[in-house]
Scaffold this motif. Structure first.
Motif, short mmCIF file in Angstrom:
data_model
loop_
_atom_site.label_atom_id
_atom_site.label_comp_id
_atom_site.label_asym_id
_atom_site.label_seq_id
_atom_site.Cartn_x
_atom_site.Cartn_y
_atom_site.Cartn_z
N GLU A 25 0.83 -1.19 0.00
CA GLU A 25 0.00 0.00 0.00
C GLU A 25 0.87 1.25 0.00
N GLY A 26 2.03 1.17 0.64
CA GLY A 26 2.95 2.31 0.61
C GLY A 26 3.36 2.64 -0.81
N MET A 27 3.65 1.60 -1.59
CA MET A 27 4.02 1.81 -2.98
C MET A 27 2.92 2.54 -3.73
N GLY A 28 1.71 2.01 -3.56
CA GLY A 28 0.59 2.60 -4.28
C GLY A 28 0.33 4.03 -3.86
N VAL A 29 0.41 4.28 -2.55
CA VAL A 29 0.13 5.62 -2.04
C VAL A 29 1.16 6.60 -2.57
N ALA A 30 2.44 6.20 -2.58
CA ALA A 30 3.48 7.11 -3.07
C ALA A 30 3.24 7.45 -4.52
N ARG A 31 2.89 6.44 -5.33
CA ARG A 31 2.66 6.73 -6.75
C ARG A 31 1.43 7.58 -6.94
N GLU A 32 0.36 7.24 -6.23
CA GLU A 32 -0.89 7.99 -6.39
C GLU A 32 -0.70 9.43 -5.97
N ALA A 33 0.06 9.66 -4.88
CA ALA A 33 0.29 11.04 -4.44
C ALA A 33 1.03 11.81 -5.52
N LEU A 34 2.03 11.17 -6.15
CA LEU A 34 2.78 11.85 -7.20
C LEU A 34 1.88 12.20 -8.38
N TYR A 35 1.00 11.25 -8.78
CA TYR A 35 0.19 11.54 -9.95
C TYR A 35 -0.87 12.59 -9.65
N SER A 36 -1.41 12.60 -8.41
CA SER A 36 -2.42 13.64 -8.15
C SER A 36 -1.81 15.02 -8.17
N LEU A 37 -0.54 15.10 -7.68
CA LEU A 37 0.03 16.44 -7.66
C LEU A 37 0.34 16.92 -9.06
N LEU A 38 0.53 15.98 -10.01
CA LEU A 38 0.77 16.42 -11.38
C LEU A 38 -0.52 16.68 -12.14
N VAL A 39 -1.63 16.10 -11.66
CA VAL A 39 -2.90 16.28 -12.34
C VAL A 39 -3.52 17.64 -12.02
N GLU A 40 -3.28 18.11 -10.76
CA GLU A 40 -3.87 19.39 -10.34
C GLU A 40 -3.63 20.54 -11.31
N PRO A 41 -2.34 20.82 -11.67
CA PRO A 41 -2.14 21.95 -12.58
C PRO A 41 -2.87 21.78 -13.91
N ALA A 42 -2.93 20.53 -14.42
CA ALA A 42 -3.56 20.34 -15.73
C ALA A 42 -5.03 20.72 -15.68
N PHE A 43 -5.74 20.27 -14.63
CA PHE A 43 -7.17 20.55 -14.54
C PHE A 43 -7.43 22.04 -14.39
N THR A 59 3.08 -3.50 -9.85
CA THR A 59 2.53 -2.65 -10.90
C THR A 59 1.18 -2.03 -10.55
N MET A 60 0.63 -2.35 -9.39
CA MET A 60 -0.66 -1.75 -9.04
C MET A 60 -0.47 -0.34 -8.55
N ILE A 61 -1.45 0.50 -8.83
CA ILE A 61 -1.45 1.82 -8.18
C ILE A 61 -2.73 1.94 -7.37
N HIS A 62 -3.87 2.10 -8.02
CA HIS A 62 -5.08 2.31 -7.24
C HIS A 62 -5.53 1.01 -6.60
N GLU A 63 -5.38 -0.09 -7.31
CA GLU A 63 -5.86 -1.36 -6.77
C GLU A 63 -5.17 -1.71 -5.48
N VAL A 64 -3.89 -1.34 -5.36
CA VAL A 64 -3.17 -1.72 -4.14
C VAL A 64 -3.53 -0.80 -2.98
N ILE A 65 -3.99 0.42 -3.29
CA ILE A 65 -4.41 1.31 -2.19
C ILE A 65 -5.62 0.71 -1.50
N ILE A 66 -6.51 0.05 -2.28
CA ILE A 66 -7.71 -0.49 -1.66
C ILE A 66 -7.55 -1.96 -1.34
N LEU A 67 -6.30 -2.42 -1.27
CA LEU A 67 -6.03 -3.84 -1.08
C LEU A 67 -6.63 -4.37 0.21
#
Lengths: 665, 305
Positions: free
Chosen positions: B117-135, B199-207
């Motif tokens: 879950e740590g892996m997934g959370v780290a990746r998800e946090a990185l992608y959300s911070l990059l999505v914010e400016p785009a939106f 290789t999971m990102i979101h799936e592992v957060i809800i593992l």
């Protein structure tokens, strides 16, 4: 007048009682009593000033001071009220934090006296409008803060950090002294109005002086590249001092910028872009560094830098609004700054107080060694995670209101202004959006690594967080942040008179813009309240639904890994490694890998440190170069009396020769 | 109110549609349309199994996520149907609200102390911070083009079916579609079918979630997909149509959206993990290009020439 006099007298009584009372408990009692009474006394004229009744007294003196105007207007009132509230909470937390040091009587006296002097000088610096007295109070703030910071003076790191802070603050005082001397000699006026007069008569000089003052106030506030003292001073200081420093003292730099911005009559265009440039980069740089620090307090210090950057973006936006005559941008910009000053002064101390509790109970500040504290310190964990959610700029808390206002103002500016301004504002917008996302990463990292899972090293068995002052001071701070988030239009209404100070000379009708922003904020507050209400409702529904169902508690699902240990948990470095690899030029990383190359080598180790690249460029490299250059001349100081006498003889010989040849008269 | 109900109805179908389209593209018949949602409702009837290490955030994260999506649904217009909550600057509130839900989920999953879950959370946090400016950048540029600052205002102006607004509608829809792929954890950023720890990102957060909580999370996922589908479809539903044609057009566009997601998932391979930040930053760059296009259209360039 009576209020100011009483305020000073009560604090002086507090200081003397600290000196005269022998018993430590008595000292603290009298000091806290005087501090609270003084806060209440000075709050009365401040609240009056906020609602529009300006308090202006002039103390008439002859040479050399001139007459000293003392003024509590809506702007200084805001800063005074925030400072007093934060200092009161800090004092109560300090009473918990300093329990362990109660035997150090003399040392505690000095500490408590410095606290009271800090309270006095913070308020007085916001009140005086006189050049010399402002410098005196500015210096008093620095000195009292320095004494408060170096509490643990037995550690060399603390002394180094304190000296770093002292030197940089004195650079700030030096720059201010030069600027004020120029103002006084050119115009002959001894109060702040001299700056306005000087800028009217020679605009380029006025702009230069403003930029110098911006540099001086940035040293206090922590804009990049003047921030290098902050990440050292905050971990070195005790938690209540870090909280107050981060919440209040840093804001005095912003007060200085705002006060002189009010007095600057010239074209705000250059000023606005300079401030926007520095502030955007500060916000971005601060938050990415906050995500990679190991030490909890250093991470919080960099987060303070980020928030100062956000407040600075508000100032820049407001100044741009003044330059282009758009009251919408003025209201959103300065409104965002003032609200952020309030919200950050509430949230950063609460974060620092929780960090202090963690340090007191576990004696560790390194995130890589903590973990699993949510079971042992549930209250601190809850308050810290709520404060983290708040400071990341998420609804329903107050920092979100700042971002909302700034982004609204930027979007308005992008629509209305010409191409080059819009293009630059787009980049500011990207910086802000990026900063809010990275703040989420930084604080989710802090909360998860410290409080979740299991502990990554041996922690004390008995962790007792039940002393009430450990978390009582945090509750009012957090509640105010929540109230600002849920009822933002109310806070915006409170700022009416403060914002009106900035509107002099605007041609468009500002009332419609004010109402427009107010209605936007009412809706935002409604969404926040809805968010809280529906979450609570759904949580209750879930609880009721699960009462009839089975709830089993087992170990964490390990995906068939049968021997999990705490050491296989995710580390703080791994959490933010993605961010570290995205922006390598802003970090100076040092990696240490050791150990034999076989599989499962028992002596293998890896250590990664990400350091501040700007500090490396601005402080470390110049100092190293200077030391090297000066060390070349080290042979001159060889300690021998004969050489020194020879130097004197050589000097006299040179003077004789030059006089003989008529070069010197 | 109608928009809110419509999005809710579509959320029941959209995940079934995507799975159906993926099956059709790979030559199979596929499960029935309501199969995923009926599975999720079945989950809601069960109890939960929780880790001994989990605490408040683990138990409240699904509920907070659902709340943010429900409040977000109340803000999106469809054609001429006004949303329940509409005010200037609501797109800022929308994106930050969804980020708040994600924050709660990140904290909740780290509480289990699992390294996956740590892996997934780290990746998800990185992608959300990059999505914010785009939106935010996309909607700021649209606000600049239309002169409006709310979802209702922006969509009403952009959805006019003539150029140059049609060009902006297409570009906006493309960027939002890519954002939808990222936020809903679809290929090419994250594969919902992978279930390999590395290789999971979101799936592992809800593992570690199970039963009732897992049902809530999956239902929020379908709601999020329908929400982003609405954001994409509303670009092409003009404000002048009457309610019935709006509803029909909305259903057809959501079907097309599901088909596109199914096509992307069937015909594209997943990006290599460390190329994902590049992809996300590319969206911000496209937003910058959109800014230049918008400056051209609104005549900002003429002040330079």
């Amino acid at each position: 007048m009576v209020y100011l006099f009483l305020f000073s007298v009560i604090l002086a009584v507090g200081v003397f009682s600290t000196l005269l009372v022998r018993n430590v408990q008595g000292k603290i009692f009298f000091a806290s009593l005087s501090s609270i009474c003084a806060s209440i006394i000075i709050a009365i004229p401040s609240i009056q000033a906020l609602s529009g009744h300006l308090l202006l007294i002039t103390l008439e003196y002859s040479f050399p001071f001139g007459s000293i105007p003392l003024q509590i207007d809506a702007l200084s009132a805001w800063f005074i009220l925030i400072a007093q509230l934060t200092l009161a909470c800090g004092m109560f937390y300090g009473m918990f934090y300093m329990r362990a040091y109660q035997t150090q009587n003399a040392h505690l006296s000095l500490h408590v006296m410095s606290w009271l002097i800090l309270q006095w000088s913070l308020a007085m610096a916001s009140i005086v409008q006189h050049l010399l007295s402002f410098l005196i109070f500015w210096e008093l703030i620095t000195l009292s803060a320095f004494i408060l910071v170096i509490w643990e003076h037995g550690k060399s790191n603390t002394i180094k950090a304190g000296l770093n802070y002292l030197i940089q603050s004195h650079i700030s005082v030096a720059i201010l002294t030069v600027v004020f001397l120029v103002i006084q000699t050119k115009t002959g006026m001894t109060n702040f109005e001299g700056f306005r007069t000087l800028s009217k008569t020679s605009p380029s000089l006025g702009l230069t002086l403003f930029i110098l003052m911006f540099a001086a106030f940035s040293l206090k506030s922590g804009f990049i590249p003047f921030h290098t003292w902050l990440p050292y001073a905050h971990p070195a200081a005790p938690a209540h001092v870090s909280g107050v420093m981060s919440g209040v003292i840093i804001k005095m730099g912003l007060y200085g910028i705002l006060r002189f911005l009010l007095l600057y009559p010239g074209n705000m265009y250059y000023v606005a872009w300079i401030i926007l440039g520095f502030a955007s980069f500060t916000a971005f740089y601060g938050v990415i560094h906050s995500s990679v620090q190991r030490n909890l307090k250093t991470a919080l210090a960099y987060s303070s830098i980020e928030n100062i950057g956000l407040a600075g973006i508000g100032i820049g936006l407001g100044a741009l609004g003044l330059a282009s005559g758009k009251p919408f941008m003025v209201y959103t910009g300065f409104g965002a700054t003032l609200i952020h000053i309030l919200v950050h002064a509430m949230l950063k101390p609460s974060l620092f107080f929780c960090a202090g509790t963690i340090y007191q109970l576990t004696h560790k500040l390194d995130m890589e060694q903590l973990g699993g504290l949510n079971k042992q310190m549930p209250r601190t964990a809850g308050l810290f995670s709520l404060s983290s959610m708040a400071i990341s700029g998420l609804p329903p808390f107050g920092a979100f209101i700042t971002e909302f206002l700034v982004i609204s103002g930027l979007v308005y500016g992008i629509s209305i202004l010409d191409f080059s301004s819009a293009f630059a504002l787009i980049f500011v917008l990207i910086f802000i959006a990026f900063t809010s996302g990275t703040a989420v990463m930084s604080f989710s990292r802090m909360v998860s690594i410290i409080f979740s899972g299991s502990s990554r090293s041996v922690l004390p068995d008995k962790i007792d967080e039940h002393h009430r002052f450990a978390f009582w001071p945090v509750i009012p701070l957090l509640s105010i942040a929540l109230l600002v988030g849920c009822f933002p239009s109310f806070i915006f209404q409170l700022l009416t008179n403060s914002l009106e100070l900035f509107l002099t000379g605007l041609k468009e009708n500002p009332v419609t813009d004010f109402d427009r922003i107010r209605s936007m904020l009412i809706n935002v507050g409604f969404v926040s309240c809805l968010f809280v209400a529906i979450s609570v409702l759904l949580y209750r529904l879930r609880k009721r639904k699960l009462k009839t169902k089975e709830i089993n508690t087992t170990e964490t699902w390990g995906c068939a890994y049968s021997a999990p240990t705490p050491r296989i948990q995710y580390t703080a470095y791994s959490f933010s490694r993605g961010l570290l690899t995205l922006f390598p030029i802003f970090f100076k990383t040092t990696k240490k890998e050791a150990g034999s190359a076989e599989m499962f080598a028992p002596d293998a180790s890896f250590e990664n440190n990400s350091n501040d690249r700007v500090e490396n460029i601005v402080i470390d490299t110049p100092i190293k170069t200077l030391s090297f250059v000066l060390s070349v001349f080290g042979f001159i100081q060889n300690g021998k009396l004969q050489s020194y006498i020879m130097y004197g003889l050589i000097f006299m010989l040179i003077i004789c020769v030059l006089t003989l040849f008529g070069i010197i008269a | 109110m109608i928009a809110f109900i419509l999005i809710g109805i579509i959320s029941l179908f959209v995940s079934g549609w995507v799975i159906r389209f993926k099956s059709l593209f790979s030559g199979r018949k596929g499960p029935r349309i309501m199969q995923p949602v009926s599975d999720y409702f079945k989950l809601l009837k069960k109890g939960i199994v929780i880790s001994a290490k989990s605490g408040f955030w683990f138990q409240s994260a699904p509920v907070i996520g659902l709340t943010t999506l429900v409040v977000g649904c109340a803000m999106i217009p469809i054609g001429g149907i006004k949303p329940i909550l509409s005010f200037e600057g609501d797109f800022i509130v929308f994106s930050t609200l969804l980020l708040a839900g994600k924050f709660a989920l990140l904290l909740g999953s780290m509480e289990t102390g699992s390294s996956f879950e740590g892996m997934g959370v780290a990746r998800e946090a990185l992608y959300s911070l990059l999505v914010e400016p785009a939106f935010i950048l996309l909607f700021s540029v649209l606000a600049m083009v239309t002169g409006q600052m709310s979802f209702a205002g922006i969509y009403a102006t952009v959805a006019q079916m003539h150029s140059p607004m049609l060009a902006f509608a297409f570009l906006g829809a493309i960027i939002l579609f890519m954002l939808a792929l990222i936020e809903n954890c679809r290929l090419p950023v994250d594969d919902p079918k992978t279930h390999l720890e590395l290789t999971m990102i979101h799936e592992v957060i809800i593992l570690d979630y199970s039963g009732f909580d897992l049902g809530i999370i999956h239902l929020s996922g379908t709601l999020r997909m329908a929400l982003y589908g609405t954001l994409v479809s509303a670009f092409f539903i003009p404000a002048t149509a009457n309610v019935v044609s709006i509803i029909i057009l909305f259903f057809i566009l959501q079907l097309l959206y599901a088909m596109l997601i199914g096509a992307v998932e069937s015909f594209m391979a997943r990006f290599r993990m460390n190329h994902n930040p590049q992809f996300l930053l590319a969206l911000t760059s496209i937003g910058l290009l959109l800014f230049f296009a918008a400056s051209l259209v609104t005549g900002k360039f003429t002040s330079l020439l």
